[in-house]
Design a protein around this motif. Sequence first.
Motif, PDB file in Angstrom:
ATOM      1  N   TYR A  37       0.833  -1.202   0.000  1.00  0.00           N
ATOM      2  CA  TYR A  37       0.000   0.000   0.000  1.00  0.00           C
ATOM      3  C   TYR A  37       0.870   1.255   0.000  1.00  0.00           C
ATOM      4  O   TYR A  37       0.665   2.156  -0.810  1.00  0.00           O
ATOM      5  N   SER A  38       1.844   1.304   0.891  1.00  0.00           N
ATOM      6  CA  SER A  38       2.737   2.466   0.958  1.00  0.00           C
ATOM      7  C   SER A  38       3.577   2.589  -0.309  1.00  0.00           C
ATOM      8  O   SER A  38       3.778   3.687  -0.834  1.00  0.00           O
ATOM      9  N   TYR A  39       4.055   1.435  -0.818  1.00  0.00           N
ATOM     10  CA  TYR A  39       4.862   1.469  -2.035  1.00  0.00           C
ATOM     11  C   TYR A  39       4.046   2.016  -3.205  1.00  0.00           C
ATOM     12  O   TYR A  39       4.525   2.858  -3.966  1.00  0.00           O
ATOM     13  N   ASN A  40       2.803   1.560  -3.338  1.00  0.00           N
ATOM     14  CA  ASN A  40       1.921   2.071  -4.398  1.00  0.00           C
ATOM     15  C   ASN A  40       1.740   3.574  -4.285  1.00  0.00           C
ATOM     16  O   ASN A  40       1.753   4.286  -5.293  1.00  0.00           O
ATOM     17  N   ARG A  41       1.549   4.048  -3.078  1.00  0.00           N
ATOM     18  CA  ARG A  41       1.352   5.491  -2.856  1.00  0.00           C
ATOM     19  C   ARG A  41       2.599   6.279  -3.218  1.00  0.00           C
ATOM     20  O   ARG A  41       2.498   7.386  -3.748  1.00  0.00           O
ATOM     21  N   ILE A  42       3.777   5.734  -2.956  1.00  0.00           N
ATOM     22  CA  ILE A  42       5.018   6.419  -3.332  1.00  0.00           C
ATOM     23  C   ILE A  42       5.103   6.528  -4.853  1.00  0.00           C
ATOM     24  O   ILE A  42       5.393   7.601  -5.393  1.00  0.00           O
ATOM     25  N   GLU A  43       4.834   5.420  -5.557  1.00  0.00           N
ATOM     26  CA  GLU A  43       4.895   5.458  -7.021  1.00  0.00           C
ATOM     27  C   GLU A  43       3.864   6.419  -7.608  1.00  0.00           C
ATOM     28  O   GLU A  43       4.117   7.054  -8.621  1.00  0.00           O
ATOM     29  N   LYS A  44       2.706   6.532  -6.968  1.00  0.00           N
ATOM     30  CA  LYS A  44       1.655   7.426  -7.452  1.00  0.00           C
ATOM     31  C   LYS A  44       1.908   8.884  -7.063  1.00  0.00           C
ATOM     32  O   LYS A  44       1.235   9.783  -7.556  1.00  0.00           O
ATOM     33  N   GLY A  45       2.854   9.100  -6.147  1.00  0.00           N
ATOM     34  CA  GLY A  45       3.174  10.462  -5.735  1.00  0.00           C
ATOM     35  C   GLY A  45       2.299  10.999  -4.626  1.00  0.00           C
ATOM     36  O   GLY A  45       2.305  12.200  -4.354  1.00  0.00           O
ATOM     37  N   THR A  46       1.542  10.131  -3.956  1.00  0.00           N
ATOM     38  CA  THR A  46       0.677  10.584  -2.869  1.00  0.00           C
ATOM     39  C   THR A  46       1.303  10.370  -1.494  1.00  0.00           C
ATOM     40  O   THR A  46       0.715  10.744  -0.484  1.00  0.00           O
ATOM     41  N   GLN A  47       2.480   9.757  -1.469  1.00  0.00           N
ATOM     42  CA  GLN A  47       3.226   9.569  -0.217  1.00  0.00           C
ATOM     43  C   GLN A  47       4.692   9.837  -0.511  1.00  0.00           C
ATOM     44  O   GLN A  47       5.210   9.411  -1.545  1.00  0.00           O
ATOM     45  N   ASN A  48       5.345  10.549   0.389  1.00  0.00           N
ATOM     46  CA  ASN A  48       6.763  10.833   0.220  1.00  0.00           C
ATOM     47  C   ASN A  48       7.603   9.666   0.741  1.00  0.00           C
ATOM     48  O   ASN A  48       7.311   9.117   1.796  1.00  0.00           O
ATOM     49  N   PRO A  49       8.646   9.304  -0.010  1.00  0.00           N
ATOM     50  CA  PRO A  49       9.524   8.219   0.440  1.00  0.00           C
ATOM     51  C   PRO A  49      10.477   8.701   1.528  1.00  0.00           C
ATOM     52  O   PRO A  49      10.779   9.892   1.619  1.00  0.00           O
ATOM     53  N   THR A  50      10.936   7.764   2.338  1.00  0.00           N
ATOM     54  CA  THR A  50      11.947   8.088   3.343  1.00  0.00           C
ATOM     55  C   THR A  50      13.321   8.089   2.675  1.00  0.00           C
ATOM     56  O   THR A  50      13.494   7.568   1.562  1.00  0.00           O
ATOM     57  N   VAL A  51      14.283   8.662   3.350  1.00  0.00           N
ATOM     58  CA  VAL A  51      15.648   8.686   2.827  1.00  0.00           C
ATOM     59  C   VAL A  51      16.193   7.263   2.720  1.00  0.00           C
ATOM     60  O   VAL A  51      16.832   6.915   1.724  1.00  0.00           O
ATOM     61  N   SER A  52      15.894   6.416   3.708  1.00  0.00           N
ATOM     62  CA  SER A  52      16.378   5.029   3.647  1.00  0.00           C
ATOM     63  C   SER A  52      15.754   4.287   2.465  1.00  0.00           C
ATOM     64  O   SER A  52      16.421   3.478   1.816  1.00  0.00           O
ATOM     65  N   PHE A  53      14.507   4.581   2.135  1.00  0.00           N
ATOM     66  CA  PHE A  53      13.855   4.003   0.964  1.00  0.00           C
ATOM     67  C   PHE A  53      14.585   4.435  -0.304  1.00  0.00           C
ATOM     68  O   PHE A  53      14.859   3.621  -1.185  1.00  0.00           O
ATOM     69  N   LEU A  54      14.908   5.724  -0.392  1.00  0.00           N
ATOM     70  CA  LEU A  54      15.597   6.246  -1.584  1.00  0.00           C
ATOM     71  C   LEU A  54      16.979   5.621  -1.749  1.00  0.00           C
ATOM     72  O   LEU A  54      17.366   5.247  -2.858  1.00  0.00           O
ATOM     73  N   TYR A  55      17.718   5.507  -0.651  1.00  0.00           N
ATOM     74  CA  TYR A  55      19.045   4.881  -0.731  1.00  0.00           C
ATOM     75  C   TYR A  55      18.939   3.416  -1.157  1.00  0.00           C
ATOM     76  O   TYR A  55      19.745   2.935  -1.953  1.00  0.00           O
ATOM     77  N   ALA A  56      17.934   2.717  -0.647  1.00  0.00           N
ATOM     78  CA  ALA A  56      17.734   1.320  -1.035  1.00  0.00           C
ATOM     79  C   ALA A  56      17.409   1.228  -2.526  1.00  0.00           C
ATOM     80  O   ALA A  56      17.920   0.355  -3.229  1.00  0.00           O
ATOM     81  N   CYS A  57      16.583   2.136  -3.023  1.00  0.00           N
ATOM     82  CA  CYS A  57      16.256   2.156  -4.451  1.00  0.00           C
ATOM     83  C   CYS A  57      17.519   2.385  -5.281  1.00  0.00           C
ATOM     84  O   CYS A  57      17.701   1.741  -6.325  1.00  0.00           O
ATOM     85  N   CYS A  58      18.381   3.273  -4.834  1.00  0.00           N
ATOM     86  CA  CYS A  58      19.640   3.514  -5.549  1.00  0.00           C
ATOM     87  C   CYS A  58      20.475   2.241  -5.627  1.00  0.00           C
ATOM     88  O   CYS A  58      21.052   1.937  -6.673  1.00  0.00           O
TER      89      CYS A  58
END
Length: 72
Positions: A37-58
């Motif tokens: 649910y949270s991941y979907n919201r991040i991709e849709k732009g309705t929830q901001n990702p955390t810094v740790s999420f962004l680093y993991a994506c990198c």
Amino acid sequence: NDINIGSTIAELRKSLHIKQTEMLAKLQLEGVDISIYSYNRIEKGTQNPTVSFLYACCRIFRCDMNTLFGFK
């Protein structure tokens, strides 16, 4: 102008032929506990990702933060 990081993450994920459920598993292996649910919201732009999420994506996409933020 806000940057839609979520759409960039979705594009990168799709370009690597990674399903959302596979992305969740990869994120969890990187230590990021996130629901679909949270991941979907991040991709849709309705929830901001955390810094740790962004680093993991990198790490998963083998890119840097500039790529996630859409900077050339």
